[in-house]
Design a protein around this motif. Structure first.
Motif, PDB file in Angstrom:
ATOM      1  N   VAL A   1      12.335 -33.942  -3.617  1.00 52.84           N
ATOM      2  CA  VAL A   1      12.134 -35.061  -2.807  1.00 52.84           C
ATOM      3  C   VAL A   1      12.297 -36.242  -3.220  1.00 52.84           C
ATOM      4  CG1 VAL A   1      10.494 -36.253  -1.137  1.00 52.84           C
ATOM      5  CG2 VAL A   1      10.526 -33.464  -1.301  1.00 52.84           C
ATOM      6  N   ALA A   2      12.086 -36.434  -4.421  1.00 51.22           N
ATOM      7  CA  ALA A   2      12.301 -37.581  -5.217  1.00 51.22           C
ATOM      8  C   ALA A   2      13.875 -37.772  -5.412  1.00 51.22           C
ATOM      9  CB  ALA A   2      11.805 -37.586  -6.636  1.00 51.22           C
ATOM     10  N   GLU A   3      14.460 -36.666  -5.836  1.00 52.36           N
ATOM     11  CA  GLU A   3      16.020 -36.400  -5.836  1.00 52.36           C
ATOM     12  C   GLU A   3      16.689 -36.857  -4.349  1.00 52.36           C
ATOM     13  OE1 GLU A   3      17.911 -33.146  -7.400  1.00 52.36           O
ATOM     14  OE2 GLU A   3      16.346 -33.026  -9.037  1.00 52.36           O
TER      15      GLU A   3
ATOM     16  N   GLY B   1      18.560 -31.820  -2.689  1.00 50.39           N
ATOM     17  CA  GLY B   1      17.004 -31.910  -2.947  1.00 50.39           C
ATOM     18  C   GLY B   1      16.575 -30.889  -1.980  1.00 50.39           C
ATOM     19  N   LEU B   2      16.913 -30.913  -0.724  1.00 54.43           N
ATOM     20  CA  LEU B   2      16.370 -29.948   0.519  1.00 54.43           C
ATOM     21  C   LEU B   2      16.813 -28.361  -0.051  1.00 54.43           C
ATOM     22  CD1 LEU B   2      17.186 -31.797   3.753  1.00 54.43           C
ATOM     23  CD2 LEU B   2      15.165 -32.298   1.883  1.00 54.43           C
ATOM     24  N   ALA B   3      17.989 -28.229  -0.463  1.00 64.19           N
ATOM     25  CA  ALA B   3      18.254 -26.816  -1.067  1.00 64.19           C
ATOM     26  C   ALA B   3      17.438 -26.550  -2.144  1.00 64.19           C
ATOM     27  CB  ALA B   3      19.763 -26.818  -1.306  1.00 64.19           C
ATOM     28  N   GLN B   4      17.202 -27.068  -3.124  1.00 64.22           N
ATOM     29  CA  GLN B   4      16.224 -26.872  -4.003  1.00 64.22           C
ATOM     30  C   GLN B   4      14.927 -26.521  -3.546  1.00 64.22           C
ATOM     31  OE1 GLN B   4      16.914 -29.132  -8.005  1.00 64.22           O
ATOM     32  NE2 GLN B   4      17.753 -30.530  -6.413  1.00 64.22           N
ATOM     33  N   GLU B   5      14.390 -27.241  -2.659  1.00 65.80           N
ATOM     34  CA  GLU B   5      13.128 -27.171  -2.146  1.00 65.80           C
ATOM     35  C   GLU B   5      12.965 -25.804  -1.250  1.00 65.80           C
ATOM     36  OE1 GLU B   5       9.199 -27.691  -0.504  1.00 65.80           O
ATOM     37  OE2 GLU B   5      10.090 -27.933  -2.378  1.00 65.80           O
ATOM     38  N   ALA B   6      14.116 -25.615  -0.544  1.00 64.53           N
ATOM     39  CA  ALA B   6      14.092 -24.293   0.247  1.00 64.53           C
ATOM     40  C   ALA B   6      14.071 -23.079  -0.437  1.00 64.53           C
ATOM     41  CB  ALA B   6      15.515 -24.442   1.162  1.00 64.53           C
ATOM     42  N   ALA B   7      14.661 -23.203  -1.678  1.00 59.63           N
ATOM     43  CA  ALA B   7      14.752 -21.889  -2.556  1.00 59.63           C
ATOM     44  C   ALA B   7      13.230 -21.866  -3.276  1.00 59.63           C
ATOM     45  CB  ALA B   7      15.867 -21.968  -3.593  1.00 59.63           C
TER      46      ALA B   7
ATOM     47  N   PRO C   1      19.300 -31.702   8.861  1.00 59.50           N
ATOM     48  CA  PRO C   1      18.699 -31.266   7.590  1.00 59.50           C
ATOM     49  C   PRO C   1      17.387 -30.729   7.417  1.00 59.50           C
ATOM     50  CG  PRO C   1      20.645 -32.716   7.241  1.00 59.50           C
ATOM     51  CD  PRO C   1      20.268 -32.828   8.666  1.00 59.50           C
ATOM     52  N   LEU C   2      16.595 -31.862   8.050  1.00 54.91           N
ATOM     53  CA  LEU C   2      15.105 -31.514   7.826  1.00 54.91           C
ATOM     54  C   LEU C   2      14.675 -30.588   8.716  1.00 54.91           C
ATOM     55  CD1 LEU C   2      13.641 -35.076   7.517  1.00 54.91           C
ATOM     56  CD2 LEU C   2      13.664 -33.324   5.769  1.00 54.91           C
ATOM     57  N   ILE C   3      15.408 -30.296   9.777  1.00 52.51           N
ATOM     58  CA  ILE C   3      14.864 -29.254  10.647  1.00 52.51           C
ATOM     59  C   ILE C   3      15.426 -27.754   9.948  1.00 52.51           C
ATOM     60  CG2 ILE C   3      15.183 -28.123  12.972  1.00 52.51           C
ATOM     61  CD1 ILE C   3      15.402 -30.778  14.036  1.00 52.51           C
ATOM     62  N   GLU C   4      16.489 -27.916   9.386  1.00 58.82           N
ATOM     63  CA  GLU C   4      17.036 -26.693   8.567  1.00 58.82           C
ATOM     64  C   GLU C   4      15.883 -26.322   7.477  1.00 58.82           C
ATOM     65  OE1 GLU C   4      19.855 -24.945   9.150  1.00 58.82           O
ATOM     66  OE2 GLU C   4      20.310 -26.176  10.833  1.00 58.82           O
ATOM     67  N   LEU C   5      15.436 -27.132   6.739  1.00 58.99           N
ATOM     68  CA  LEU C   5      14.580 -26.849   5.732  1.00 58.99           C
ATOM     69  C   LEU C   5      13.154 -26.524   6.393  1.00 58.99           C
ATOM     70  CD1 LEU C   5      13.174 -27.091   2.875  1.00 58.99           C
ATOM     71  CD2 LEU C   5      12.528 -29.744   3.280  1.00 58.99           C
ATOM     72  N   ALA C   6      12.814 -26.776   7.627  1.00 63.05           N
ATOM     73  CA  ALA C   6      11.720 -26.311   8.297  1.00 63.05           C
ATOM     74  C   ALA C   6      11.911 -25.001   8.704  1.00 63.05           C
ATOM     75  CB  ALA C   6      11.351 -27.201   9.680  1.00 63.05           C
ATOM     76  N   ASN C   7      13.082 -24.662   9.211  1.00 60.96           N
ATOM     77  CA  ASN C   7      13.265 -23.356   9.298  1.00 60.96           C
ATOM     78  C   ASN C   7      13.434 -22.382   8.028  1.00 60.96           C
ATOM     79  OD1 ASN C   7      13.507 -22.961  12.489  1.00 60.96           O
ATOM     80  ND2 ASN C   7      15.493 -23.874  12.320  1.00 60.96           N
TER      81      ASN C   7
END
Length: 309
Positions: free
Chosen positions: A64-66, A207-213, A274-280
């Motif tokens: 998230v910092a990134e 950063g979201l991609a890293q968090e999703a993984a 993108p944040l909704i993509e992360l939630a999914n």
């Protein structure tokens, strides 16, 4: 740790609702509250026009910092670096350091604050007001309404990024309603046939991609990777195949999609913010955990906060 811990053997074939899934579904309401009640405070603490800012975190908070660093600097508010609190970083005469810590008790975050030069402004983003991180800060952006019981973080990081995007000037007022509609629909993925999960992002969405993984690894103990969008075909594409899902969060690239489809992998491009993509993506992790008979709230070997003796 969660107040109501459950173990993997308590999961049934019906895959009961978990704390994680309830917290995922609650995100639109929490985002709405954040924007209604905390947007001004976030703007004051996160923009700091012209200031040189370092953003620190561990695990989810580091990713998230990134994302936040890319958003702030990209919006023209000043140089913004992101680093892992657990790793040494070069000091560049920062004016302020933003420390992200949901629990406020993470040892590396506390030690990072204690090691800062005198006179540097410390801004804590946390879910716990009386935590060691909060007590060491000059200012606190308190997101206790977005805190969660699960070991696995979901709504705390996304709520911070909703506020951060609002702070830097994005219009995210329609995001809660859009998220409610998206989260009410099926994911549309054949989870049982997938074994390999890849998330790609670009700019702040990396950063979201890293968090999703990370969510896939934490909750479902499955093989998950993350890469910058266009770097994926520079090697990692070699292991993709028919049991792979490659999920692109944010902007896409048609030629890359064609390259991935050519090896037989399933490609999912963004249909929402993108944040909704992360939630999914969080929903997928919980669903996959259910198929594997795992409790996504209590991943093996993990605790809610890393506190070292």
């Amino acid at each position: 740790m969660p107040r109501h811990p459950r173990t993997a053997q308590h999961c049934t074939k019906e895959h009961p609702v978990t704390l994680t899934s309830r917290e995922i579904d609650s995100q639109p309401a929490v985002w709405r509250e954040a924007l209604d009640r905390h947007a001004d405070r976030a703007r004051d603490l996160l923009t700091l026009p012209g200031a040189r800012v370092l953003v620190l975190g561990c695990g989810t908070s580091a990713f998230v910092a990134e994302s936040f660093a890319a958003l702030r600097e990209g919006a023209g508010f000043g140089m913004t670096d992101a680093a892992y609190a657990s790793e040494p970083w070069p000091w560049r005469d920062y004016d302020a350091v933003v420390v992200l810590s949901r629990s406020g008790t993470t040892t590396e975050a506390i030690e990072a604050i204690d090691g800062l030069p005198e006179g540097v402004r410390v801004i804590a983003v946390t879910g716990v007001a009386d935590s060691p991180v909060a007590e060491r800060a000059d200012d606190v952006l308190l997101l206790d309404f977005a805190d969660e019981e699960s070991v696995v973080q979901t709504r705390f990081p996304t709520t911070f990024l909703v506020l951060a995007r609002s702070a830097v000037g994005e219009d995210v007022s329609g995001l809660p309603a859009e998220a409610e509609a998206a989260l009410a629909r099926p994911l549309g993925l054949d989870t049982a046939s997938l074994e390999h999960f890849v998330y790609l992002g670009s700019g702040w969405t990396y950063g979201l991609a890293q968090e999703a993984a990370l969510k896939i690894r934490e909750a479902a103990q499955a093989w998950a990777e993350s890469y910058p969008l266009l770097d994926y075909r520079h090697g990692p594409l070699a292991v993709a195949g028919e049991n792979s899902l490659v999920w692109i969060i944010g902007r896409s690239e048609p030629s890359l999609v064609e390259d991935i489809e050519r090896v037989g992998a399933t490609v999912r491009t963004s249909r929402h913010d993108p944040l909704i993509e992360l939630a999914n993506a969080q929903r997928l992790a919980v669903e996959l955990a259910g198929h594997r008979g795992l409790d996504p709230d209590n991943p093996r070997h993990l605790t809610r906060s890393i506190v070292l003796g």
